[in-house]
Scaffold this active site. Structure first.
Site, PDB file in Angstrom:
ATOM      1  N   GLY A 116      -3.744  20.101 106.315  1.00 26.97           N
ATOM      2  CA  GLY A 116      -4.294  20.274 104.971  1.00 26.97           C
ATOM      3  C   GLY A 116      -3.174  20.503 103.975  1.00 26.97           C
ATOM      4  O   GLY A 116      -1.998  20.241 104.281  1.00 26.97           O
ATOM      5  N   GLY A 118      -1.619  23.157 102.809  1.00 26.40           N
ATOM      6  CA  GLY A 118      -0.541  24.067 103.230  1.00 26.40           C
ATOM      7  C   GLY A 118       0.417  23.377 104.185  1.00 26.40           C
ATOM      8  O   GLY A 118       1.642  23.378 103.987  1.00 26.40           O
ATOM      9  N   ASP A 141     -12.604  20.657 103.404  1.00 26.95           N
ATOM     10  CA  ASP A 141     -12.824  20.987 101.986  1.00 26.95           C
ATOM     11  C   ASP A 141     -12.768  19.757 101.069  1.00 26.95           C
ATOM     12  O   ASP A 141     -13.220  19.824  99.931  1.00 26.95           O
ATOM     13  CB  ASP A 141     -11.768  21.991 101.499  1.00 26.95           C
ATOM     14  CG  ASP A 141     -11.719  23.231 102.385  1.00 26.95           C
ATOM     15  OD1 ASP A 141     -12.754  23.562 102.984  1.00 26.95           O
ATOM     16  OD2 ASP A 141     -10.644  23.849 102.472  1.00 26.95           O
ATOM     17  N   ARG A 176     -39.815  32.524 100.962  1.00 26.54           N
ATOM     18  CA  ARG A 176     -38.569  33.256 100.727  1.00 26.54           C
ATOM     19  C   ARG A 176     -37.578  32.433  99.919  1.00 26.54           C
ATOM     20  O   ARG A 176     -37.699  31.211  99.811  1.00 26.54           O
ATOM     21  CB  ARG A 176     -37.871  33.540 102.071  1.00 26.54           C
ATOM     22  CG  ARG A 176     -38.473  34.674 102.848  1.00 26.54           C
ATOM     23  CD  ARG A 176     -37.747  34.800 104.169  1.00 26.54           C
ATOM     24  NE  ARG A 176     -38.270  35.905 104.942  1.00 26.54           N
ATOM     25  CZ  ARG A 176     -38.071  36.057 106.242  1.00 26.54           C
ATOM     26  NH1 ARG A 176     -37.374  35.161 106.920  1.00 26.54           N
ATOM     27  NH2 ARG A 176     -38.545  37.103 106.867  1.00 26.54           N
ATOM     28  N   GLY A 184     -15.349  25.575 101.820  1.00 29.66           N
ATOM     29  CA  GLY A 184     -14.854  24.624 100.818  1.00 29.66           C
ATOM     30  C   GLY A 184     -13.721  25.155  99.963  1.00 29.66           C
ATOM     31  O   GLY A 184     -13.227  24.466  99.083  1.00 29.66           O
ATOM     32  N   GLN A 288     -19.116  24.853 110.597  1.00 23.61           N
ATOM     33  CA  GLN A 288     -18.853  23.608 109.842  1.00 23.61           C
ATOM     34  C   GLN A 288     -17.602  22.882 110.322  1.00 23.61           C
ATOM     35  O   GLN A 288     -17.393  21.716 110.026  1.00 23.61           O
ATOM     36  CB  GLN A 288     -18.660  23.937 108.352  1.00 23.61           C
ATOM     37  CG  GLN A 288     -19.914  24.410 107.680  1.00 23.61           C
ATOM     38  CD  GLN A 288     -19.630  25.273 106.461  1.00 23.61           C
ATOM     39  OE1 GLN A 288     -19.716  24.804 105.341  1.00 23.61           O
ATOM     40  NE2 GLN A 288     -19.305  26.540 106.669  1.00 23.61           N
TER      41      GLN A 288
HETATM   42  O1  F6P Z   1      -9.658  24.918 104.642  1.00 27.60           O
HETATM   43  C1  F6P Z   1     -10.653  24.909 105.610  1.00 27.60           C
HETATM   44  C2  F6P Z   1     -11.372  26.240 105.632  1.00 27.60           C
HETATM   45  O2  F6P Z   1     -12.401  26.183 106.605  1.00 27.60           O
HETATM   46  C3  F6P Z   1     -11.954  26.674 104.275  1.00 27.60           C
HETATM   47  O3  F6P Z   1     -13.136  26.011 103.939  1.00 27.60           O
HETATM   48  C4  F6P Z   1     -12.107  28.155 104.497  1.00 27.60           C
HETATM   49  O4  F6P Z   1     -12.057  28.833 103.262  1.00 27.60           O
HETATM   50  C5  F6P Z   1     -10.915  28.499 105.368  1.00 27.60           C
HETATM   51  O5  F6P Z   1     -10.485  27.297 105.963  1.00 27.60           O
HETATM   52  C6  F6P Z   1     -11.209  29.519 106.439  1.00 27.60           C
HETATM   53  O6  F6P Z   1     -10.033  29.798 107.109  1.00 27.60           O
HETATM   54  P1  F6P Z   1      -9.977  30.633 108.456  1.00 27.60           P
HETATM   55  O7  F6P Z   1     -10.292  29.698 109.587  1.00 27.60           O
HETATM   56  O8  F6P Z   1      -8.589  31.142 108.516  1.00 27.60           O
HETATM   57  O9  F6P Z   1     -11.000  31.701 108.354  1.00 27.60           O
END
Ligand code: F6P
Length: 363
Positions: A116, A118, A141, A176, A184, A288
């Site tokens: 990604g 980073g 994301d 509800r 994301g 997800q």
């Molecule tokens: O970038 C992918 C992601 O799943 C984001 O949607 C989420 O904010 C983050 O990574 C969660 O990171 P971790 O797996 O470190 O909790």
């Protein structure tokens, strides 16, 4: 027989459906030609620590539909800011020279980095150090600039859509408000796609700060019209007008230390108070990111893997494969540092959602 040239492949950052499909495509394309491939275990940590292993047809056999990554990954280890223990004290140092030494020791001439933003920013720095490198954009994301799709997104949106289908039946039966919090980061792509596909009544995304009163009013109006249930999809990065992000934790050493989460529970409580209707929250979380990729993601991952090796063989360096107008192209890797790809607030998808009655909380 002439000796084959050698490249290495690694997966960095969070796992994502389609990683194995990319690895498979990279290995199959490379070994069918003039390359052999080493896999790096646990992302950039493996580059520093010298964790390499050969990857051939046998190693990638059967991995196409598998979630996760056969190579392992980590979202903490950056060779330019790497934790080194000294006398029981941990300090961060630039260990990138160790990467160069390890690549040289294994006769690895180039790298394919699947990651990604980073990981691809770290890859940009490694490329600047002279490592021939091609990047592949990964993330559920879908927020990497200069590509219309990252692999993994389609699967995450599909998982969220299925969850919405299931929440519909409970919402309707129990009268509800069901709130679904999806991932994301700072982009609302998963919430928007799943919200439209899953027939949500409110979609709250980071790009459109919401007014709670407007969300509550929509829920009340639906009840008044004989629909005493509502489905709200909220992206983890959504926030009210003038409000702050909801942060779940900080992960020290991670390229991006903030972890979002918790907005869904907060919102459900507020909606219950304001509407008098029972409201419940489901946080989809890492569901997800896990499991088998959709066919779209398998195809995209395979296209990316093949294209990465082809670009490498053409002599392209410091580039990322990308999808533009449904064609695979390459863009300079440094473009990853540009403005992330967010949902266009005035774009077609938001307009389409509004046309079918979806409320974003700002209208
Ligand atoms: O970038 C992918 C992601 O799943 C984001 O949607 C989420 O904010 C983050 O990574 C969660 O990171 P971790 O797996 O470190 O909790």
């Amino acid at each position: 027989m002439t000796k084959k040239r050698r490249i290495a492949v690694l997966t960095g950052g969070g796992d994502c459906p389609g990683l194995n499909a990319v690895i498979r495509a990279v290995v199959k394309t490379a070994v069918a030609g003039e390359l052999e491939v080493l896999g790096v275990t646990n992302g950039f940590a493996g580059l520093v620590e010298d964790w390499f292993r050969p990857l051939g047809d046998a190693e990638v056999s059967g991995i196409l539909p598998r979630g996760g990554t056969i190579l392992g990954t980590t979202n903490r280890d950056n060779p330019f800011h790497y934790p080194v223990e000294n006398g029981g004290v941990c300090a961060y140092r630039d260990e990138s020279e160790r990467v160069l030494a390890n690549l040289k020791r294994h006769n690895v001439e180039g790298l394919i980095v699947i990651g990604g933003d980073g990981s691809l920013k770290i890859a940009t720095l490694l490329s600047a150090k002279g490592i021939p490198l091609v990047g592949v954009p990964k993330t559920i994301d879908n927020d990497i600039p200069h590509t219309e799709r990252t692999f993994g997104f389609d699967t995450a949106a599909m998982v969220a859509t299925e969850a919405l289908d299931r929440l519909h039946t409970t919402a309707e039966s129990h009268h509800r408000v069901m709130v679904l919090e999806v991932m994301g980061r700072y982009a609302g792509w998963i919430a928007l796609h799943a919200g439209i596909a899953g027939g949500a009544h409110c979609i709250l995304i980071p790009e459109i700060p919401y007014e709670l009163a407007k969300v509550a009013e929509h829920v009340r109006q639906r009840a008044a019209k004989g629909k005493p249930f509502s489905i709200v999809v909220v992206a983890e990065g959504a926030k009210p007008v003038g409000g702050a992000l909801t942060i779940a934790r900080r992960v020290e050493g991670s390229f991006e230390s903030i972890r979002l989460g918790g907005i869904g529970e907060k919102l459900a409580g507020q909606l219950e108070d304001m509407t008098g209707m029972e409201a419940r929250c489901t946080v989809l979380g890492h569901v997800q990111r896990g499991g088998t990729p959709t066919s779209y993601d398998r195809v995209l991952s395979t296209r990316y893997g093949v294209a990465a090796v082809e670009a490498y063989l053409r002599g392209e360096r410091g580039v990322m494969v990308a999808l533009q107008e449904n064609r695979i192209v390459t863009v300079p890797l440094s473009c990853v540092a540009d403005q992330p790809s967010n949902v266009p607030v005035e774009g077609e998808l938001v307009r389409v959602a509004r046309s079918v009655g979806v409320v974003f909380g700002n209208e």
